[in-house]
Write an enzyme that holds these catalytic residues in place. Sequence first.
Site, PDB file in Angstrom:
ATOM      1  N   PHE A 115     -39.249  69.055 100.392  1.00  0.00           N
ATOM      2  CA  PHE A 115     -38.269  68.108 100.800  1.00  0.00           C
ATOM      3  C   PHE A 115     -38.417  66.641 100.457  1.00  0.00           C
ATOM      4  O   PHE A 115     -37.412  65.009 100.308  1.00  0.00           O
ATOM      5  CB  PHE A 115     -38.016  68.288 102.578  1.00  0.00           C
ATOM      6  CG  PHE A 115     -36.555  67.421 103.453  1.00  0.00           C
ATOM      7  CD1 PHE A 115     -35.541  68.532 102.885  1.00  0.00           C
ATOM      8  CD2 PHE A 115     -36.523  66.619 104.092  1.00  0.00           C
ATOM      9  CE1 PHE A 115     -34.509  68.027 103.114  1.00  0.00           C
ATOM     10  CE2 PHE A 115     -35.649  66.106 103.744  1.00  0.00           C
ATOM     11  CZ  PHE A 115     -34.252  66.551 103.775  1.00  0.00           C
TER      12      PHE A 115
ATOM     13  N   LEU B 146     -37.315  65.593  97.138  1.00  0.00           N
ATOM     14  CA  LEU B 146     -36.202  65.494  97.328  1.00  0.00           C
ATOM     15  C   LEU B 146     -36.077  63.643  98.229  1.00  0.00           C
ATOM     16  O   LEU B 146     -34.979  63.383  97.890  1.00  0.00           O
ATOM     17  CB  LEU B 146     -35.590  66.650  97.962  1.00  0.00           C
ATOM     18  CG  LEU B 146     -33.870  66.150  97.891  1.00  0.00           C
ATOM     19  CD1 LEU B 146     -33.539  66.226  96.503  1.00  0.00           C
ATOM     20  CD2 LEU B 146     -32.885  67.561  98.334  1.00  0.00           C
ATOM     21  N   HIS B 147     -36.302  63.661  98.947  1.00  0.00           N
ATOM     22  CA  HIS B 147     -36.018  62.404 100.630  1.00  0.00           C
ATOM     23  C   HIS B 147     -36.139  61.442  99.408  1.00  0.00           C
ATOM     24  O   HIS B 147     -35.476  60.219  98.696  1.00  0.00           O
ATOM     25  CB  HIS B 147     -36.915  62.316 101.710  1.00  0.00           C
ATOM     26  CG  HIS B 147     -37.650  61.158 101.581  1.00  0.00           C
ATOM     27  ND1 HIS B 147     -35.365  60.554 102.408  1.00  0.00           N
ATOM     28  CD2 HIS B 147     -37.928  60.340 102.240  1.00  0.00           C
ATOM     29  CE1 HIS B 147     -36.081  59.099 102.482  1.00  0.00           C
ATOM     30  NE2 HIS B 147     -37.335  59.260 103.099  1.00  0.00           N
ATOM     31  N   ARG B 148     -37.720  61.281  98.068  1.00  0.00           N
ATOM     32  CA  ARG B 148     -38.609  59.981  97.314  1.00  0.00           C
ATOM     33  C   ARG B 148     -36.760  60.507  96.343  1.00  0.00           C
ATOM     34  O   ARG B 148     -36.276  59.226  96.073  1.00  0.00           O
ATOM     35  CB  ARG B 148     -39.497  60.215  96.827  1.00  0.00           C
ATOM     36  CG  ARG B 148     -40.234  59.968  97.819  1.00  0.00           C
ATOM     37  CD  ARG B 148     -41.976  59.934  97.621  1.00  0.00           C
ATOM     38  NE  ARG B 148     -42.005  61.295  96.913  1.00  0.00           N
ATOM     39  CZ  ARG B 148     -42.946  62.027  97.592  1.00  0.00           C
ATOM     40  NH1 ARG B 148     -43.786  61.347  99.049  1.00  0.00           N
ATOM     41  NH2 ARG B 148     -43.431  63.155  97.294  1.00  0.00           N
TER      42      ARG B 148
ATOM     43  N   ALA C 275     -33.682  58.012  97.706  1.00  0.00           N
ATOM     44  CA  ALA C 275     -33.550  57.194  97.742  1.00  0.00           C
ATOM     45  C   ALA C 275     -33.736  56.109  96.309  1.00  0.00           C
ATOM     46  O   ALA C 275     -32.902  55.365  97.217  1.00  0.00           O
ATOM     47  CB  ALA C 275     -35.429  56.811  99.172  1.00  0.00           C
TER      48      ALA C 275
END
Length: 184
Positions: free
Chosen positions: A25, A28-30, A33
């Site tokens: 996760f 994925l977040h990076r 963003a």
Amino acid sequence: MDCYVEISLLPDPEFPDSILMNALFAKLHRALAENGKQEIGVSFPEFGKKLNSKLRIHGSEESLKRLMDLNWIQGMKDYTRVSGIAKVPDSCQYRTVKRVQAKSSVDRLYRRSVKKGWLSEENAEQQKERAREGRLKLPFVQLKSQTTGQQFRLFIQHGSLQEKPVTGRFSSYGLSNEATVPWF
């Protein structure tokens, strides 16, 4: 939002699913963003008390292709099985998947009470433990802030099932208070 990619965590004797999901996760977040389009949503098809071992990423075929071309999952390939981009089944329902934040930090509230003289430090410690037991019991991922370096829990709530989709923007976590993702 007619397509999805499903990522399954593979069993690993060294790392429990929760550790692998945290790492997946965070990556994925990076990538979300970096992508910055706010058109990708996520869901956890096996969620319960934990998020468990599956993550679905929802979006248009074009947006998913653009995301997967970032090669953000590099380093997790030995721990995951990644589907190709697939079409959402015709008969599905929809739901929000959103972030839930506690109203305030228990520690901060009790520090304030001690400072104001309303509680002794001993009483504050006892009450903090009781308050923690009643805190959010939603599944979460443990992430590290890129700006402060502090660890935090990102609590995730799946909303109730709906018959019609709601369009909208998603955060860089792939979560939204209003926009829905397909649920099947």
